[in-house]
Write a protein that holds these residues in place. Structure first.
Motif, PDB file in Angstrom:
ATOM      1  N   UNK A 190      51.810 -16.480  11.670  1.00  0.00           N
ATOM      2  CA  UNK A 190      52.973 -15.736  12.137  1.00  0.00           C
ATOM      3  C   UNK A 190      54.168 -16.674  12.228  1.00  0.00           C
ATOM      4  N   UNK A 191      55.336 -16.123  11.972  1.00  0.00           N
ATOM      5  CA  UNK A 191      56.588 -16.862  12.127  1.00  0.00           C
ATOM      6  C   UNK A 191      57.463 -16.171  13.179  1.00  0.00           C
ATOM      7  N   UNK A 192      58.250 -16.985  13.879  1.00  0.00           N
ATOM      8  CA  UNK A 192      59.207 -16.473  14.887  1.00  0.00           C
ATOM      9  C   UNK A 192      58.524 -15.580  15.919  1.00  0.00           C
ATOM     10  N   UNK A 193      57.394 -16.064  16.420  1.00  0.00           N
ATOM     11  CA  UNK A 193      56.610 -15.278  17.376  1.00  0.00           C
ATOM     12  C   UNK A 193      57.427 -15.003  18.638  1.00  0.00           C
ATOM     13  N   UNK A 194      57.376 -13.765  19.096  1.00  0.00           N
ATOM     14  CA  UNK A 194      58.048 -13.384  20.328  1.00  0.00           C
ATOM     15  C   UNK A 194      59.515 -13.058  20.174  1.00  0.00           C
ATOM     16  N   UNK A 195      60.000 -13.018  18.934  1.00  0.00           N
ATOM     17  CA  UNK A 195      61.398 -12.682  18.687  1.00  0.00           C
ATOM     18  C   UNK A 195      61.481 -11.397  17.862  1.00  0.00           C
ATOM     19  N   UNK A 196      62.697 -10.893  17.721  1.00  0.00           N
ATOM     20  CA  UNK A 196      62.878  -9.679  16.910  1.00  0.00           C
ATOM     21  C   UNK A 196      62.598  -9.954  15.438  1.00  0.00           C
ATOM     22  N   UNK A 197      62.572 -11.238  15.073  1.00  0.00           N
ATOM     23  CA  UNK A 197      62.312 -11.617  13.683  1.00  0.00           C
ATOM     24  C   UNK A 197      60.855 -12.003  13.448  1.00  0.00           C
ATOM     25  N   UNK A 198      59.977 -11.668  14.393  1.00  0.00           N
ATOM     26  CA  UNK A 198      58.556 -12.011  14.223  1.00  0.00           C
ATOM     27  C   UNK A 198      58.014 -11.405  12.932  1.00  0.00           C
ATOM     28  N   UNK A 199      57.284 -12.235  12.196  1.00  0.00           N
ATOM     29  CA  UNK A 199      56.741 -11.794  10.909  1.00  0.00           C
ATOM     30  C   UNK A 199      55.350 -12.365  10.717  1.00  0.00           C
ATOM     31  N   UNK A 200      54.457 -11.534  10.253  1.00  0.00           N
ATOM     32  CA  UNK A 200      53.111 -11.988   9.907  1.00  0.00           C
ATOM     33  C   UNK A 200      53.056 -12.163   8.396  1.00  0.00           C
ATOM     34  N   UNK A 201      52.958 -13.418   7.937  1.00  0.00           N
ATOM     35  CA  UNK A 201      52.900 -13.671   6.496  1.00  0.00           C
ATOM     36  C   UNK A 201      51.481 -13.532   5.973  1.00  0.00           C
ATOM     37  N   UNK A 202      50.527 -14.150   6.682  1.00  0.00           N
ATOM     38  CA  UNK A 202      49.121 -14.036   6.288  1.00  0.00           C
ATOM     39  C   UNK A 202      48.340 -13.359   7.414  1.00  0.00           C
ATOM     40  N   UNK A 203      47.497 -12.400   7.048  1.00  0.00           N
ATOM     41  CA  UNK A 203      46.625 -11.760   8.024  1.00  0.00           C
ATOM     42  C   UNK A 203      45.217 -11.732   7.450  1.00  0.00           C
ATOM     43  N   UNK A 204      44.328 -12.543   8.037  1.00  0.00           N
ATOM     44  CA  UNK A 204      42.934 -12.634   7.587  1.00  0.00           C
ATOM     45  C   UNK A 204      42.844 -12.897   6.091  1.00  0.00           C
ATOM     46  N   UNK A 205      43.633 -13.877   5.640  1.00  0.00           N
ATOM     47  CA  UNK A 205      43.694 -14.226   4.216  1.00  0.00           C
ATOM     48  C   UNK A 205      42.499 -15.099   3.845  1.00  0.00           C
ATOM     49  N   UNK A 206      41.866 -14.758   2.717  1.00  0.00           N
ATOM     50  CA  UNK A 206      40.712 -15.523   2.238  1.00  0.00           C
ATOM     51  C   UNK A 206      40.939 -15.979   0.799  1.00  0.00           C
ATOM     52  N   UNK A 207      40.570 -17.216   0.542  1.00  0.00           N
ATOM     53  CA  UNK A 207      40.683 -17.756  -0.821  1.00  0.00           C
ATOM     54  C   UNK A 207      39.668 -18.874  -0.992  1.00  0.00           C
ATOM     55  N   UNK A 208      38.947 -18.839  -2.100  1.00  0.00           N
ATOM     56  CA  UNK A 208      38.006 -19.914  -2.436  1.00  0.00           C
ATOM     57  C   UNK A 208      38.414 -20.522  -3.770  1.00  0.00           C
ATOM     58  N   UNK A 209      38.556 -21.836  -3.785  1.00  0.00           N
ATOM     59  CA  UNK A 209      38.893 -22.567  -5.003  1.00  0.00           C
ATOM     60  C   UNK A 209      37.724 -23.483  -5.327  1.00  0.00           C
ATOM     61  N   UNK A 210      37.106 -23.248  -6.453  1.00  0.00           N
ATOM     62  CA  UNK A 210      35.903 -23.994  -6.817  1.00  0.00           C
ATOM     63  C   UNK A 210      36.252 -25.331  -7.468  1.00  0.00           C
ATOM     64  N   UNK A 211      35.311 -26.254  -7.409  1.00  0.00           N
ATOM     65  CA  UNK A 211      35.509 -27.583  -7.985  1.00  0.00           C
ATOM     66  C   UNK A 211      35.849 -27.474  -9.470  1.00  0.00           C
ATOM     67  N   UNK A 212      36.889 -28.202  -9.862  1.00  0.00           N
ATOM     68  CA  UNK A 212      37.272 -28.247 -11.265  1.00  0.00           C
ATOM     69  C   UNK A 212      38.200 -27.148 -11.713  1.00  0.00           C
ATOM     70  N   UNK A 213      38.498 -26.180 -10.862  1.00  0.00           N
ATOM     71  CA  UNK A 213      39.399 -25.098 -11.245  1.00  0.00           C
ATOM     72  C   UNK A 213      40.844 -25.573 -11.303  1.00  0.00           C
TER      73      UNK A 213
END
Length: 257
Positions: A10-33
């Motif tokens: 989250x960015x700018x928590x507690x303000x009128x500009x509060x924004x959630x950029x990532x919510x429960x984001x998942x990513x797997x990057x395998x060796x050599x990719x």
């Protein structure tokens, strides 16, 4: 292998500009990719890189590098095993120092200096050998200050420096964006060569759709903190620039642009 598990930011928590950029984001990057990441401004590309490097903290979730929990690991400790090349050619090198001095610093990354000399003469031939791989004539300019080099030369040097010591992960943060087209092509070819020769697990953020399609073996598109496109293997091989551009245009229409 790198894993982002249920990451929220989250960015700018507690303000009128509060924004959630990532919510429960998942990513797997395998060796050599070698992953190319595209997306519009504000889609989360750079924030994802900063989270991986530790430049910004997550509000919840876990990060794993080779089964080690690095969620709370300091940035400088992560960078012992992560190499990063920035968009600005002025970053990643010391302009007031010579090529030789810059390479020596990179060569000693993560090591204790003590009272020994910063430059070891026995390593100079190795530095020349590495510089010759760039095909830019820098092997004959070891005592030239880096600040006098062109942007393309500095970016190539920064790329070499970031991969001199053994690393688990290479991050390329729009590393050709500030270069002219011809120099960008040279640096992309060099990037591809180093990644393949050193078998580096790599993630490259780029606004150049052709580079994203042409290079690497996996393609991600980010939008509003989500991976809305994830192609690898044969599916990625069949992807055309026009296919990616069509998705960009559709997103733009949905966003009212």
């Amino acid at each position: 292998m790198l894993r982002l598990e249920n990451v929220s930011k989250y960015y700018n928590v507690g303000t009128v500009n509060e924004m959630c950029l990532f919510r429960n984001f998942n990513l797997t990057i395998h060796d050599g990719e070698f992953i190319s990441v595209v997306g519009s401004n504000g889609s989360g590309k750079t924030s994802m890189l900063n989270i991986i490097c530790g430049s910004i903290d997550v509000d919840s979730g876990k990060l794993w590098l080779n089964d080690q929990d690095i969620t709370n690991m300091k940035e400088y400790k992560r960078l012992e095993k992560i190499g990063r090349v920035f968009q600005n050619p002025a970053m990643g090198t010391c302009p007031g120092m010579t090529i030789l001095e810059n390479l020596s610093i990179a060569d000693n990354k993560g090591k204790h200096y003590g009272l020994r000399r910063g430059i070891q003469k026995k390593r100079i031939d190795y530095y020349r050998e590495q510089l010759s791989l760039l095909n830019l004539g820098l092997e004959d300019k070891l005592h030239v200050k880096v600040g006098s080099l062109s942007g393309g030369q500095r970016q190539a040097l920064a790329l070499l420096m970031s991969t001199m010591t053994p690393i688990d992960f290479l991050i390329l943060d729009e590393h050709t964006a500030a270069l002219d087209p011809k120099t960008a092509e040279v640096n992309m070819e060099l990037t591809n060569k180093l990644v393949k020769e050193k078998k580096l697990t790599t993630i490259m953020v780029t606004h150049n759709l052709r580079y994203a399609v042409e290079y690497g073996d996996r393609l991600l598109m980010m939008h509003e903190g989500k991976a809305i496109l994830d192609k690898n293997g044969d599916e990625k091989e069949r992807t055309r620039v026009e296919d990616v551009l069509d998705i960009f245009n559709a997103i733009s229409v949905e966003s009212g642009n």
